[in-house]
Enzyme design. Structure first.
Site, short mmCIF file in Angstrom:
data_model
loop_
_atom_site.label_atom_id
_atom_site.label_comp_id
_atom_site.label_asym_id
_atom_site.label_seq_id
_atom_site.Cartn_x
_atom_site.Cartn_y
_atom_site.Cartn_z
N HIS A 115 -30.43 19.02 -22.85
CA HIS A 115 -29.02 18.67 -22.68
C HIS A 115 -28.73 18.47 -21.19
O HIS A 115 -29.33 19.14 -20.34
CB HIS A 115 -28.14 19.77 -23.25
N GLU A 194 -27.43 10.80 -24.25
CA GLU A 194 -26.22 11.17 -23.53
C GLU A 194 -26.01 10.21 -22.35
O GLU A 194 -26.74 10.28 -21.36
CB GLU A 194 -26.34 12.57 -22.94
N GLY A 200 -16.81 12.85 -19.59
CA GLY A 200 -15.91 13.64 -18.76
C GLY A 200 -14.56 12.98 -18.56
O GLY A 200 -14.40 11.77 -18.79
#
Length: 278
Positions: A115, A194, A200
């Site tokens: 991650h 990702e 964000g």
């Protein structure tokens, strides 16, 4: 098959302490999430879909207890150590580290590795030690993946590029796949993509064309491993992601990003409904 992953990060910290947990007391938090989703998820039994929940370690036991008698959800750990116990060898001298066999004993069948938050942490530690080799993180993750599969766990391996790496995304993602999956039994691995540059507040989400381009690239490089969108499966992008043939699922984290920010089981179930179309 479709794969729906849930990464609950550190969402167990109460709001009064700066966290986002407002749904249950901390001691009951893991069990609460399972109890408020397992009946609805059981409704998908017999369909070609799996549900995996990655919880902070402290909550795995209560979540596993709440799951007894229900086979609709798999539990996972948010990372493991790159080494493990061995018969006639190390019997457990891993203070502060959780091993693959340790989390399996807690009821896990899967683990989340690579991650972007884990990659950032490892890169920061290496930088403090003066290591400038950008492939070092991938090599460490490779050891973690091998330790996970050796312990009998499946792996959701995350890859992604940040805003300084976008122009050479093929090189960056290619190395993450090549080094991270070296000598790995990939029958136990799925990939989560990702787009770090788009995740964000205030950032522009990755679009359908870009996500599809990456998913095709990953499938070509991995001989067709499942690819989940790791940039956040949400209510507002569920239909778009479902329309991409090369995307096999998604990773859900927060369900509410404005107002009373947090994770809410009923909203999680709604995201799944929107993505699966049922």
């Amino acid at each position: 098959m479709k794969h729906i992953y849930l990464n609950l990060k550190r969402f167990d910290i109460p709001k009064e302490e700066g966290g986002v947990n407002g749904i249950a007391p901390v001691a009951a938090w893991g069990a609460y999430i399972v109890e408020h989703t397992k009946e609805a998820l059981a409704g998908y039994s017999g369909e070609d879909v799996e549900f995996v929940m990655y919880l902070p370690e402290a909550h795995l036991l209560t979540a596993a207890e709440a799951l007894k008698g229900s086979g609709c959800i798999a539990l996972g750990s948010q990372g493991i150590h790159r080494e493990d116990v061995s018969k006639g060898g190390n019997f457990g001298a891993f203070t502060s580290n959780r091993t693959g066999k340790a989390v399996k004993a807690l009821g896990c069948s899967s683990v989340l590795l690579g991650h972007c938050e884990e990659r950032k942490d490892k890169a920061g530690i290496l930088a403090e030690a003066g290591v400038v080799d950008t492939d070092a993180v991938n090599r460490i993750l490779n050891k973690e993946i091998q330790a996970a599969t050796a312990a009998g766990l499946t792996v959701l391996y995350c890859i992604g590029e940040n805003d300084t790496e976008m122009e050479r995304w093929q090189e960056v993602l290619g190395k993450q796949l090549e080094i991270g999956l070296k000598d790995v039994d990939t029958s136990k691995v799925a990939i989560a993509y990702e787009p770090i540059w788009s995740i964000g507040p205030g950032k522009t989400p990755a679009g359908r064309e870009y996500i599809q381009k990456i998913a095709k690239f990953v499938k070509e490089r991995t001989n067709g491993l499942p690819v989940a969108y790791g940039g956040g499966l949400k209510a507002d992008n569920a239909a778009m992601l479902a329309s991409i043939p090369e995307i096999d699922g998604g990773l859900i984290a927060l369900t509410r990003f404005q107002g009373d920010i947090g994770f809410y089981p009923e909203e999680y179930l709604e995201i799944i409904r929107l993505y699966l179309g049922r």
